[in-house]
Design a protein around this motif. Structure first.
Motif: not given
Length: 313
Positions: A295-301
């Motif tokens: 989730r966090d990786r996608r949100q950062i992207a």
């Protein structure tokens, strides 16, 4: 900025409190953390290590992140030199009444007293305080070191100076504060989220769609749209050159009929258990850490892409 915020006190070191701690420290503040949990040192250390790459991706200095965070012996110790306090205690009115009485008593008179309360307006727990002018809601979306929104909600006795100071403070740590001028349980973000969740639960209960498929509907349509425009701008654009007026005049009647048919999930024990099992079937093969990291990786992207668009206009 109307004030200089150098020292922060974080009261409550759960998921939200630890995220705030990392964000404040990442912006160069000295942060004193108070929580009765016996593993406080380990929890803070693990959170700072986990969140440091997220902060670095935002251009923040993480070189001496841990050196800016101190563990406090108790609430009074945490707030004694603070410029701002971020409270992250349980969603319990009586607990917050007692805690904010302590905060008002122990914190210096200039200190801004902010609550991460998800649903309880500050007026509900400040009625007995001699001075509630410095108390207001600063409700983040999880995790606050990544998600920009902070709902700034003054209570009936909050001063305008404190509202301005809260906006300045959250802006200074890279958040997007939105002032909401009327107290309402759940505030704005959670009410919108719960409205969607209610219909999502109803659709799964009725066998229209599985939890995993419903998530795919959102992430492949509304989620993409809402990351760039909100519901009103989306509808304004959906009306074509005629804008929101055209949308309201030509589709409004059919939309009202749909509103009347929106679901009201029963969520009795049997239905709730069936829903829980369906969600576990969809996502239970992955650990919480794995799901949160994805989730966090996608949100950062998404956030990085939006920032790049801002820079390039």
């Amino acid at each position: 900025m109307t004030r200089d915020f150098r020292n922060a006190a974080v009261i409550g070191a759960g998921t939200i409190g630890l995220s705030w701690t990392a964000l404040f420290a990442g912006h160069g503040m000295t942060v004193r953390v108070s929580d009765p949990r016996p593993d406080l040192a380990e929890a803070v250390g693990a959170a700072l290590a986990e969140f440091a790459p997220h902060l670095a991706a935002q251009g923040l200095d993480v070189e001496d992140l841990a050196g800016r965070v101190q563990l406090a012996g108790d609430v009074a110790d945490a707030v004694r030199d603070a410029d701002v306090v971020q409270e992250n205690g349980p969603e319990d009115v009586e607990f917050k009444k007692d805690l904010f009485a302590t905060l008002v008593r122990e914190a210096p008179e200039h200190v801004l007293l902010l609550s991460s309360s998800s649903a309880i307006p500050s007026t509900a727990f400040t009625g007995d305080l001699a001075d509630a002018s410095r108390v207001l809601i600063g409700h983040p979306f999880n995790p606050p070191h990544l998600i920009p929104l902070v709902e700034v909600v003054p209570g009936e006795r909050t001063s305008e100076e404190s509202v301005r100071a809260a906006v300045d403070f959250y802006t200074s740590v890279g958040r997007t504060p939105v002032v909401e001028r009327r107290e309402i349980p759940g505030f704005v973000g959670n009410r919108l989220q719960n409205a969607l969740s209610r219909e999502a639960i109803y659709l799964v209960e009725e066998g229209v769609v599985t939890p995993e498929a419903l998530d795919q509907v959102v992430t492949n349509s509304l989620g993409i749209r809402w990351a760039t425009v909100g519901p009103f701008l989306g509808s304004h654009l959906g009306g074509g050159p005629g804008g929101y007026r055209h949308m309201a005049e030509h589709i409004g009647k059919s939309m009202k009929k749909m509103w009347a048919g929106l679901g009201n999930p029963s969520q009795n024990e049997e239905e709730q258990e069936r829903l829980v099992e369906a969600v576990e079937k969809a996502y239970g093969s992955s650990t919480y850490s794995e799901l949160a990291e994805a989730r966090d990786r996608r949100q950062i992207a998404v956030l990085s892409a939006l920032d790049n668009l801002k820079e390039g206009n």
